[in-house]
Design a protein around this motif. Sequence first.
Motif, PDB file in Angstrom:
ATOM      1  N   ALA A 303      59.608  33.137  63.008  1.00 31.43           N
ATOM      2  CA  ALA A 303      60.473  33.640  61.943  1.00 31.43           C
ATOM      3  C   ALA A 303      61.555  34.536  62.554  1.00 31.43           C
ATOM      4  CB  ALA A 303      59.652  34.434  60.920  1.00 31.43           C
ATOM      5  N   PRO A 304      62.690  34.676  61.901  1.00 24.01           N
ATOM      6  CA  PRO A 304      63.095  33.932  60.704  1.00 24.01           C
ATOM      7  C   PRO A 304      63.796  32.633  61.098  1.00 24.01           C
ATOM      8  CG  PRO A 304      64.688  35.642  61.169  1.00 24.01           C
ATOM      9  CD  PRO A 304      63.686  35.687  62.278  1.00 24.01           C
ATOM     10  N   GLN A 305      63.147  31.544  60.889  1.00 25.02           N
ATOM     11  CA  GLN A 305      63.686  30.228  61.186  1.00 25.02           C
ATOM     12  C   GLN A 305      63.572  29.350  59.946  1.00 25.02           C
ATOM     13  OE1 GLN A 305      65.424  29.022  63.495  1.00 25.02           O
ATOM     14  NE2 GLN A 305      64.756  29.529  65.576  1.00 25.02           N
ATOM     15  N   GLU A 306      64.545  28.487  59.766  1.00 26.88           N
ATOM     16  CA  GLU A 306      64.550  27.622  58.597  1.00 26.88           C
ATOM     17  C   GLU A 306      64.519  26.165  59.027  1.00 26.88           C
ATOM     18  OE1 GLU A 306      67.072  26.879  54.466  1.00 26.88           O
ATOM     19  OE2 GLU A 306      67.887  28.154  56.049  1.00 26.88           O
ATOM     20  N   VAL A 307      63.625  25.400  58.412  1.00 25.27           N
ATOM     21  CA  VAL A 307      63.586  23.958  58.632  1.00 25.27           C
ATOM     22  C   VAL A 307      64.619  23.319  57.707  1.00 25.27           C
ATOM     23  CG1 VAL A 307      62.168  21.887  58.587  1.00 25.27           C
ATOM     24  CG2 VAL A 307      61.142  24.075  59.216  1.00 25.27           C
ATOM     25  N   VAL A 308      65.573  22.622  58.294  1.00 25.29           N
ATOM     26  CA  VAL A 308      66.658  22.028  57.494  1.00 25.29           C
ATOM     27  C   VAL A 308      66.514  20.521  57.345  1.00 25.29           C
ATOM     28  CG1 VAL A 308      68.270  23.874  58.094  1.00 25.29           C
ATOM     29  CG2 VAL A 308      68.149  21.838  59.541  1.00 25.29           C
ATOM     30  N   ASP A 309      65.631  19.894  58.151  1.00 27.68           N
ATOM     31  CA  ASP A 309      65.444  18.453  58.021  1.00 27.68           C
ATOM     32  C   ASP A 309      64.090  18.070  58.602  1.00 27.68           C
ATOM     33  OD1 ASP A 309      66.076  15.871  57.282  1.00 27.68           O
ATOM     34  OD2 ASP A 309      67.084  15.406  59.171  1.00 27.68           O
TER      35      ASP A 309
END
Length: 551
Positions: A303-309
Amino acid sequence: MKKPIILTVDDDPQVLGAITRDLRKEFHKDYRILSVGSGPEALKTLDELRARAEPLALVLADQRMPDVEGVEVLTHARSLFPSAKRVLLTAYADTTAAIQAINSAQLDYYLLKPWDPPEQLLYPTLHDLLASWQATYRPAFAGIRLVGFQWSPLSHDLKDFLSGYMVGYQWLDFEKDAEAATLLQASGFGPDDLPVVFCPDGKVVSRPDKLDLARHLGLLVEAKQELYDVVVIGAGPAGLAAAVYGASEGLKTLIIERQTPGGQAGSSSRIENYLGFPTGLSGAELAHRAWSQATRLGAEFMAPQEVVDLCVKDGYKVLTLGDKTEIKTRAVVLTTGVSYRTLQAPGLDRLSGAGVYYGAARTEARSCSNQPVYIIGGGNSAGQAAMYLSTYASKVFIVIRGDSLAASMSAYLIEQISQTPNIELLPRTQVREACGDTSLEAVVIQRDGQEPEKHPARALFIFIGTKPSTEWICHLAICDAKGYLLTGRDLVADPRYGVSWKKEREPYLLETCVPGMFAAGDGRAGAMARVASAVGEGSMAIKFVHQYLDE
């Protein structure tokens, strides 16, 4: 923590050496002893100590020094360190000047040279002065310090981020705290650079993004392994439970969170109906306990990481993050939860983060001290926020469209609210506008059948329903009309969706239309919006992950 400083000044090397020796002999355990050999050097040293925010307890300065006399040094010390004790070292012939300086420079004491033996002529006096100083001394905060404007949305985001990870920090409002301006000046930054983060190791960062701040805090922002057994996306109660059970059962487990652990439950000020906690606990405490438990058992928390696909290649699930890096896993558990819906009214978008907040925003509670605040919504989250804010605000108004809270809020919360004198329910009411230039100053409310009214407000907290955070995955997984993920029998019972399931077996209870990809928690169609049920689903998802991996 840094020891406070005793500064001694004398242009005679022998006298300076003697006073330094005696001071270190008696006070070195509790204080740092600094010695300088001239008045100009003393002034420079005082300026440097102030710029570094060093604690100065005592200054001893010789009166007769060329260029800058002792009284001038002590006067300068008083301007920079008003609470520091000031002592003039003087010969017998200069006692008249010393007595006059008691008034002009507000000396605390003067000592005659020589002071031999120090046990009788030096230490007792200095011990008394230092004891007096210690009585009012407040050590400087040793952790992260955040300097910004109270009503800055970016400052609010950083405060929420730090508190979400339970990182201790000191908030300094640039417009109110004198220390904020001093720190900013010493760092070389200005008001246009705010917010500025001051780290304990001396690093100073202006307007950092959360990923950079996470790296500096030592949070994991990059995957450690090439392949995982299961990746959990979302660190709400369901995701944290999945991570705990996955790691405890030997699976290579990674959990990815785009904001802070706990999800919406993490912002709750008090959860009183969770099994095993008869006195209740905060959402942040529950999230931190679960996070610590998962990592102790071996789960990696990114974190903080976002899965976009997300896509499927050769039977593996490949996740693409916001920074374009990819992570490969055999199974996925989607616990992305829900987010609050936005309210459409003039002024709300403009003042978002500057008095208008979606969710509890607990970090802003103290800024509401003795001020009126408004809450929109009648669910449990709104009720918990009202109870928490009532300890700070002068008045808490709960705005709802319906006639009462009975249909949407737990009975125990309704009873607590009714017994709290500074909480007032405004039924059949809507907020029509948020007013203020740089921060919220007032709200316009309208009751059914009445004209709009403008009322002062320090903050507005909005809880008007939720929507699933599934926009990024709907191209791959089947969702219902509202965007909630369909799982299990819901995929095959309806002819519209049954054709999407390609396996001979039926999907597992929490499995999406993609084999090996499961959904749990509030983002799943048919889920019950309760912390306990989310924890149960997250735990149960790992059972189905095992069954899938064993195929």
